[in-house]
Write a protein that holds these residues in place. Structure first.
Motif, PDB file in Angstrom:
ATOM      1  N   LEU A 100     -26.703  -1.629 -19.211  1.00  0.00           N
ATOM      2  CA  LEU A 100     -26.465  -1.925 -17.768  1.00  0.00           C
ATOM      3  C   LEU A 100     -27.311  -3.397 -17.393  1.00  0.00           C
ATOM      4  O   LEU A 100     -26.789  -4.148 -16.865  1.00  0.00           O
ATOM      5  N   SER A 101     -28.519  -3.363 -18.013  1.00  0.00           N
ATOM      6  CA  SER A 101     -29.366  -4.585 -17.803  1.00  0.00           C
ATOM      7  C   SER A 101     -28.783  -5.784 -18.424  1.00  0.00           C
ATOM      8  O   SER A 101     -28.726  -6.820 -17.631  1.00  0.00           O
ATOM      9  N   TYR A 102     -27.816  -5.732 -19.393  1.00  0.00           N
ATOM     10  CA  TYR A 102     -27.299  -6.758 -20.091  1.00  0.00           C
ATOM     11  C   TYR A 102     -26.215  -7.237 -18.995  1.00  0.00           C
ATOM     12  O   TYR A 102     -25.971  -8.298 -18.765  1.00  0.00           O
ATOM     13  N   VAL A 103     -25.511  -6.026 -18.644  1.00  0.00           N
ATOM     14  CA  VAL A 103     -24.428  -6.541 -17.887  1.00  0.00           C
ATOM     15  C   VAL A 103     -24.811  -7.085 -16.147  1.00  0.00           C
ATOM     16  O   VAL A 103     -24.179  -7.791 -15.744  1.00  0.00           O
ATOM     17  N   GLY A 104     -26.089  -6.773 -16.148  1.00  0.00           N
ATOM     18  CA  GLY A 104     -26.573  -7.397 -14.862  1.00  0.00           C
ATOM     19  C   GLY A 104     -26.886  -6.509 -13.670  1.00  0.00           C
ATOM     20  O   GLY A 104     -27.128  -6.680 -12.604  1.00  0.00           O
ATOM     21  N   VAL A 105     -26.428  -5.274 -14.082  1.00  0.00           N
ATOM     22  CA  VAL A 105     -26.766  -4.192 -12.886  1.00  0.00           C
ATOM     23  C   VAL A 105     -27.651  -3.325 -13.288  1.00  0.00           C
ATOM     24  O   VAL A 105     -27.781  -2.037 -13.010  1.00  0.00           O
ATOM     25  N   GLY A 106     -28.611  -3.603 -14.259  1.00  0.00           N
ATOM     26  CA  GLY A 106     -29.607  -2.468 -14.532  1.00  0.00           C
ATOM     27  C   GLY A 106     -30.946  -2.819 -13.618  1.00  0.00           C
ATOM     28  O   GLY A 106     -30.833  -2.871 -12.744  1.00  0.00           O
ATOM     29  N   VAL A 107     -32.173  -2.647 -14.285  1.00  0.00           N
ATOM     30  CA  VAL A 107     -33.181  -2.767 -13.503  1.00  0.00           C
ATOM     31  C   VAL A 107     -33.581  -4.139 -13.107  1.00  0.00           C
ATOM     32  O   VAL A 107     -32.822  -5.063 -13.580  1.00  0.00           O
ATOM     33  N   ASP A 108     -34.515  -4.508 -12.207  1.00  0.00           N
ATOM     34  CA  ASP A 108     -34.792  -5.608 -11.701  1.00  0.00           C
ATOM     35  C   ASP A 108     -35.204  -6.633 -13.057  1.00  0.00           C
ATOM     36  O   ASP A 108     -35.913  -6.097 -13.780  1.00  0.00           O
ATOM     37  N   PRO A 109     -35.039  -7.902 -12.960  1.00  0.00           N
ATOM     38  CA  PRO A 109     -35.220  -8.791 -13.909  1.00  0.00           C
ATOM     39  C   PRO A 109     -36.748  -8.633 -14.270  1.00  0.00           C
ATOM     40  O   PRO A 109     -37.298  -9.028 -15.300  1.00  0.00           O
ATOM     41  N   SER A 110     -37.578  -8.293 -13.264  1.00  0.00           N
ATOM     42  CA  SER A 110     -38.972  -8.459 -13.405  1.00  0.00           C
ATOM     43  C   SER A 110     -39.762  -7.397 -13.969  1.00  0.00           C
ATOM     44  O   SER A 110     -40.818  -7.299 -14.505  1.00  0.00           O
TER      45      SER A 110
END
Lengths: 491, 609, 325
Positions: A404-414
């Motif tokens: 999900l983080s890869y797809v851009g819907v995961g955790v906050d980038p920070s």
């Protein structure tokens, strides 16, 4: 006094720990549960995994006490003025690892390196040259890195490993002594029992795991103040620190998301299985609709919605960490809301079976109300399914977070997470010269965590679902007797 | 033909190493039928699987030999053993519905054996398979050969199973409870078929069963097993005329039938010992009425005390046989007469229970399964009405519907009056009151108690729900009294169901039903999951309770022995209707309806008088 | 059997309607079009005029469900619900928030997606079944133990690692296949080899263990004992009896795999630069293009339901109990 901060995920995590403690107390008092957990406790793979998980859990707990440090009073401010707090929210873990956290380089550096990974123009003796600059925090104490580096490394590693070994040995003796007191045998006898694997709880495997862990920790502890053990990333941050910070994210996602599925799954699953007919039709329809939407898209849709909400209400969050935490919290909730279908389906099937059982019918003949039957007879008898699925799903969710983080819907980038680490590794692998340590660190930590969870989970499943015990692989026992059935024929 | 010596089988189980079969020795000659009988868990089926080396992964033959025509097949390599299976020794399993491959045609399943063990291939093998189907009595074999198992009835499936077992003309066939899963009429046909085929093929047959009556019908020699060992071997005639081991003697006395009406059955106390232990004495000692110190000091050997009759009991060592038989004779006790008052407890008129068949997208009801279709009977206090019929006749449905357990799932019409009050119209509080008067005891003692509740909670649940007026203190007292009544000690209150044996669980289930002082108990096959020795305990208990409490039983069963033993009235059910109702004496001796006569004729009996 | 399939299809349509309503609620009522506009235009201070203009351009200015101001039937049809949800059933996806025709894009991208997904699925199924059958065949030996251990380890590795390491190994180090890209003709194989291989390997561990359980469960059944009692060899028992029966539950479980396939395609396509539906979706998520995400939810569910129905059909064919009754 710093200002204590209770993030949403912190609170849930505390509650979860409290619930686990309560469950442990309850399980100890219930013979059937105690027996099942005793079976888990006798499985060496599971208990070794439990040691590792315990270490991870400790990290996560330390990382879940947050505060905002008090800022030193600015000069010229009156004594009665309100205290100012930092805009940075820190955790106890951050405070413990303040050194590595603050040791920031400019950009990439290899693990245990002393020089930056890329050249820079520098002014040396009045001349402009392009060379690899020394790191600020990577071996700053070395005079001549070419000559001293190896020696320093070996010396410090040896000291660290020795410390780790000492700790492991102490632990080993302590366990043996405690066991000796508990069982009333001599300490020598106790040590022998551990060594020969004759103890009910697989102490030897657990202690060996703990020893490996102690050696690693000792080694890291000896080197970390002087080097970036796993190197640094593009912006010069310590990789090992990030990997350790990612542990909490992984555990929070795994546990919170699992927790969030339970109310839906249990309520809908049992209702559908108990009432059958129309209720069943409606609930089945709901979860078929939900599971027919590809989960990534469903989550993506939800996450976009949250993002809109967070962007619209910036005033609700005082610091960046709080904002990121809300996203983590809601992401876990979404994973729960979108992921309950499979457990509900299992519980429905189990409930269907149970309602046909005679003790449920007997309860009906006693005029026990439907709610009473579901609460007293159905729920306790499907809880083992819930437990098994919860521990099995846990590792899947940790893996899912990365995607999900890869797809851009995961955790906050920070937020530090394995997903964000892997994500950045993608460009690093394409670089020339290649940056591999970021991926390696993420890989090592993630595989250890997921593997430990899975090993533990499969032991739990075997303990609570005796049928699954038949599926456990057995190494051939040599000379296990003649004339065994066709089944055991060695090809 | 088949010579087994000292066959010993161990199973790895959660409770440690279990010696399922302990030093079993027997020989069977060509054309002979040898019966291995015993109660569940005595190791008879494990013995069968050991012979064929088909034990589950956890089991292994740890000692002994099995000779087929002089070859020790326990020593053969697996590849050679496969040539034995199906060709020399074959087996018929108990459960025809699961023992056939569901996605393969029966023809293919038969030709598979033929092609494996004979030279026949292709059409020739198919022809042979058709021939076998015909021989096992399947009509239109040419057409049925392409059927899948699910298209056949239970009896037909077992016929196919027999065809598979016999297709390669084996010398020895093992029949492991071949008729247990079948209805009594089908059972008779299958037995007859087996006997006929065995004679025509000149095979040796090892018949494994728990049913003494079947043994009496077909076997030439008998070995009785108890707790993994053979305790008695004899010619069938001799065995039935002169059972010798105290266990065998008592088992015969424990079998319910007409002749024992009005008397207590001889029940063997306790239950079979677990086999994960080392025995230092006789395994039956704990349950035996003739037990002496000698029994506990050393395991008794199997001693041939008359020609061809061997017994594993110290009573027969060194004394004359006549005396020995004398010693184990049984003490009967007459039951007090039933305390019937004549008041009608239950009156059922024109009862129909239809289960809707839902089809299509919106689950419209397109028809009904008429499980019960017009049933009427009355039952008086202190009396027992046996509702008998084969599986699928709707007898269980009657019981559940009367107790209003099927309200949400079926369409029910007609009337059922409990102590004069119509049940169908009741709701809420009234229904709760009615539930106090009628309770149920189920068939499966393992499924009828919630595994996560302690005995105290199980027994109190009903009282708490139906008698909220009873104070908690009094409730606890009542529970203790109940346990005493069903013959259990009050220290079991804090234990969980899994700690009890099947018979004890059934006692608990009865105690639970009695907790609310009902006038009617629906007993739904309460003993069919139990072994004969335990069944006798439960039947005695039920009769005792009926005498003491004047409770009426609606006794649902397929077991004619039980019916003959304790029923006052009998209602015979077939396909949802009652074909005949009347007093026990009338139905058993002068059955009017054709179906009743067929049923009675099919029941296997010990004495074929 | 025909009526059974028709019933399943009707149920599928019903599910699709549910999906559609659900996404409509999620996209248009939880968030208003205003929010979408603000997010899309970006920046904190967006003038109301800009928002209005953005909405009008994309047709989001219409009422949600009921257009009171429109004449006649337009009251129903001239709404966001009709434009954006009902029209999906006619495969009219409208245009994306950035103004491109979604339907056209989907038609262009379906081919490459299928080119990756179908071989991954079929070859994967084959490999997994072979691997798990081998595990079962060698059960209670060291081979099984180590095969099992490897599968457990493989299961603990994120699919992203497989992709990253695979790309690094085969493309960068060994230079066997291009890192990414897509082309028709014979080049297709070159471009697809790695994504398909990785797609298979990343699922192998978990699925092999799952299928192994299915096979073992079948092996414990009575009919297998009957087959052994016939004197059949272990191979014959496994292939003739166990495989056929285990395929039935496996068929059901492939439905569960279909969404995973979609997920796999999502990251796989974007990693390997394959111009398929997956990379389209990811780009849309990153660009926060709600129109595309909504359309892809519909397409994704449609594919899932088609898979569901195909599974039902193959189940009916494989299981005589359903086929003949």
């Amino acid at each position: 006094m710093p200002k204590l901060v209770f993030l949403a995920t912190d609170i849930v995590l505390y509650l979860l720990l409290a619930a686990m403690a309560f469950y442990a107390w309850h399980a100890l008092r219930t013979p059937t549960l105690r027996q099942a957990w005793r079976a888990v406790a006798s499985d060496s793979a599971a208990m070794s995994a439990a040691v590792v998980l315990g270490a991870f859990l400790l990290v996560a707990v330390l990382d879940s006490f947050h505060y905002r440090p008090r800022l030193p009073a600015a000069p010229g401010v009156a004594a009665g003025a309100p205290v100012a707090y930092s805009t940075q929210t820190l955790s106890v873990l951050d405070a413990l690892l303040a050194g590595p956290r603050e040791a920031r380089e400019k950009t990439y550096s290899v693990p245990l390196g002393t020089h930056q990974y890329s050249k820079e123009s520098m002014l040396v003796g009045g001349k402009m040259i392009r060379d690899f600059p020394r790191l600020q925090f990577g071996g700053p104490h070395l005079k001549d890195t070419g000559r001293d580096w190896i020696g320093d490394l070996v010396r410090r590693s040896a000291a660290g490993l020795a410390g780790g070994a000492l700790a492991a040995a102490t632990l080993w003796l302590a366990v043996a002594a405690l066991r000796a007191r508990g069982t009333g045998v001599g300490i020598r006898e106790s040590l022998r029992a551990i060594r020969h694997k004759t103890t009910y709880i697989p102490w030897r495997a657990m202690l060996l795991t703990a020893a490996a862990l102690a050696l690693f920790v000792g080694w890291v502890a000896a080197l970390w103040p002087w080097y970036h053990v796993f190197g640094t990333d593009q912006t010069g941050n310590d990789i090992l620190f990030q990997a350790i910070k990612s542990v909490r994210t992984a555990l929070v996602i795994g546990s919170l998301a699992t927790l969030a599925t339970l109310p839906f799954a249990i309520v809908f699953g049992i209702l559908a299985g108990y009432y059958k007919g129309r209720v069943d039709d409606v609930i089945q329809y709901i979860y078929t609709v939900l599971s027919s939407i590809p989960s990534v898209l469903l989550i993506a849709a939800f996450v976009l919605m949250i993002q809109v909400f967070i962007d619209k209400n910036p005033q609700m969050f005082e610091t960046g960490v709080e904002r990121a935490d809300v996203r983590l919290f809601l992401l876990s909730a979404i994973l729960g809301i979108t992921g309950w279908a499979s457990l509900a389906r299992l519980l429905r099937a189990e409930t269907l079976k149970l309602t046909e059982l005679e003790y449920v019918q007997a309860a009906r003949a006693f005029g026990v109300s439907d709610a009473g039957i579901m609460r007293r007879h159905i729920l306790p008898n499907v809880m083992h399914v819930v437990l098994i699925v919860a521990v099995l799903d846990f590792s899947g969710l940790v893996l899912y977070e990365a995607v999900l983080s890869y797809v851009g819907v995961g955790v906050d980038p920070s937020t530090n997470s394995f997903g964000t680490m892997i994500n950045s590794a993608r460009t690093e692998l394409a670089r020339d010269p290649l940056v591999w340590w970021n991926l390696l660190a993420a890989f090592a930590f993630m595989v250890t965590l997921v593997l430990a969870v899975q090993l533990f989970a499969s032991a739990v499943r075997e303990a609570f679902d005796p049928r699954s015990r038949a599926f456990r692989p057995h190494r051939a026992k040599p000379a296990a007797g003649r004339a065994r059935g066709a089944v055991t024929e060695a090809p | 033909m088949l010579r087994i010596e000292n066959l010993t089988t161990d199973l790895d189980s959660d409770s440690g190493l279990v010696r399922a079969v302990d030093a079993l020795s027997l020989t069977i000659e060509r054309g002979e039928t040898f019966a291995l009988v015993g109660e569940s868990g005595c190791g008879k089926s494990m013995a069968a699987l050991s012979i064929l080396r088909l034990l589950p992964d956890s089991g292994r033959v740890s000692a002994g030999s099995v000779h087929v025509d002089g070859i020790d097949i326990t020593q053969l390599p697996e590849a050679r053993m496969r040539d034995i299976r199906g060709r020399r020794v074959s087996i018929i399993f108990q459960e025809p519905s699961t023992s056939l491959n569901p996605v393969m045609t029966v023809g293919r399943q038969i030709t598979e054996v033929i092609e494996r063990h004979t030279a026949l291939r292709g059409p020739a093998a198919v022809e042979k398979a058709v021939d076998w189907l015909r021989r096992v009595g399947i009509a239109e074999p040419e057409r049925r050969i392409n059927d899948y198992p699910f298209q056949m009835s239970g009896g037909q499936k077992q016929r196919v199973m027999i065809a598979i077992a016999l297709a390669a003309d084996p010398d020895i066939v093992i029949a492991d409870e071949p008729t247990t899963a079948l209805d009594v009429t089908i059972q008779a046909q299958i037995l007859e078929l087996l006997v006929k085929l065995q004679a025509s093929q000149q095979m040796a047959m090892l018949l494994i069963t728990h049913d003494l009556a079947i043994v009496a019908q077909v076997a030439q020699r008998v070995a009785m097993m108890y707790a993994g060992q053979i305790v008695e071997v004899a010619e069938a005639k001799e065995f039935f005329a002169r059972p010798s081991h105290p266990y065998a003697v008592n088992l015969f006395e424990a079998l319910p039938d007409t002749s024992k009406r009005g008397r207590r059955l001889a029940s063997i106390p306790g239950s079979v010992p677990t086999l994960n232990q080392q025995f230092t004495g006789c395994r039956f000692a704990e349950r035996c009425g003739n037990v002496t110190d000698r029994c506990r000091s050393a395991p008794p050997p199997l001693v041939e005390y008359r020609p061809g009759h061997a017994v594993r009991c110290v009573l027969y060592q060194g004394v004359t046989p006549a005396e020995a038989v004398e010693r184990v004779s049984n003490k009967d006790a007459a039951l007090p007469p039933s305390s019937a008052t004549g008041d009608t407890v239950l009156e059922v008129r024109d009862y129909r229970v239809w289960f809707p068949i839902r089809k299509g997208l919106f689950k419209r009801t397109v028809g009904h399964v008429k499980a019960v279709d017009g049933v009427s009977f009355t039952l008086a206090a202190g009396r027992t009405l046996a509702l008998v019929g084969e599986s699928g006749s709707g007898k269980t449905t009657v019981g559940k519907a009367v107790l209003q357990l099927l309200r949400n799932t079926a369409r029910i019409s007609g009337s059922a009056r409990l102590a004069g009050v119509p049940l169908e119209t009741m709701h809420g509080e009234a229904l709760r009151c009615a539930r106090r008067t009628a309770q149920i005891v189920f068939q499966d003692p393992f499924a009828s108690l919630d595994p996560r509740m302690r005995v105290r909670e199980i027994l109190e649940e009903g009282v708490a729900s139906l008698r909220p007026d009873v104070a908690p203190g009094e409730r606890a007292e009542r529970v203790v009294a109940l346990l005493e009544r069903v013959g259990m000690r009050s220290d079991v209150l804090t234990r969980y169901p899994h700690e009890f044996s099947g018979g004890q669980r059934q006692r608990l289930a009865i105690a639970r039903a009695l907790a609310v002082e009902p006038k009617l108990i629906v007993a739904d096959e309460p003993t069919s999951a139990l072994d004969v020795s335990v069944q006798a305990q439960i039947l005695n208990l039920l009769q005792q309770l009926q005498y003491e409490l004047a409770v009426a039983y609606l006794f649902i069963t397929h077991n004619f022995g039980v019916v003959e033993y304790l029923a006052h009235e009998i209602a015979v059910m077939k396909e949802g209707r009652l074909v005949e109702t009347g007093s026990a004496e009338q139905i058993l001796n002068r059955p009017q309806h054709e179906y009743t006569r067929t049923l009675l004729a099919a029941v296997p009996r010990l004495s074929r008088a | 059997m025909i009526s059974y399939i028709i019933r399943r299809i009707a149920y599928g349509v019903l599910i699709l309607i549910g999906v559609n309503l659900f996404t409509f609620v999620l996209f248009f009522t939880v968030n208003t079009p205003d929010d979408m506009a603000r997010m899309n235009i970006g920046g904190k201070r967006v003038s109301p005029d800009a928002i209005e203009k953005w909405k009008v351009e994309r047709g989001y200015d219409k009422p949600l469900l009921w257009n009171a101001s429109a004449p006649g039937a337009d009251k129903l049809t001239n709404t966001i619900f009709f434009d954006r949800s009902v029209q999906l059933f006619a495969f009219d996806f409208g245009s994306s928030d950035s103004g491109r025709d979604i339907g056209y894009e989907i038609r262009q991208r379906v081919g490459p997606s299928i080119a990756v997904a179908v071989p991954t699925f079929l070859l994967g199924l084959f490999v997994v079944i072979v691997f798990s059958l081998l595990l079962v065949f060698f059960r209670n030996t060291y081979l099984e133990f180590w095969g099992f251990a490897i599968a457990v380890f493989m299961m603990a590795i994120s699919s992203l690692f497989y992709i990253l390491i695979g790309q690094f190994l085969f493309s960068k180090l060994l230079k066997l296949v291009p890192i990414s890209g897509f082309a028709g003709g014979t080049d297709l194989i070159v471009f697809l080899a790695l994504p398909v291989l990785i797609g298979i390997v990343s699922r192998l561990g978990a699925e092999a263990l799952f299928y192994r359980t299915m096979f073992l469960e079948e092996i414990g059944r009575d009919y297998v004992r009957t087959a052994r009692a016939k004197g059949l060899s272990e191979t014959a028992v496994l292939f003739r009896h166990v495989l056929r029966n285990a395929l039935l539950p496996i068929l059901t479980s492939t439905v569960a795999v279909l969404p995973l396939l979609f997920l796999g395609a999502l990251i796989m396509e974007s990693f390997f630069g394959i111009p398929g539906l997956g990379s389209y979706t990811i780009d849309a998520i990153n660009a926060q293009d709600f129109a595309i995400v909504r359309s892809m939810v519909f397409v994704g569910s449609l594919l899932y339901i088609i898979g569901l129905i195909l599974t039902d059909i193959s189940y009916t064919v494989a299981d005589p109990r359903i086929r003949l009754s």
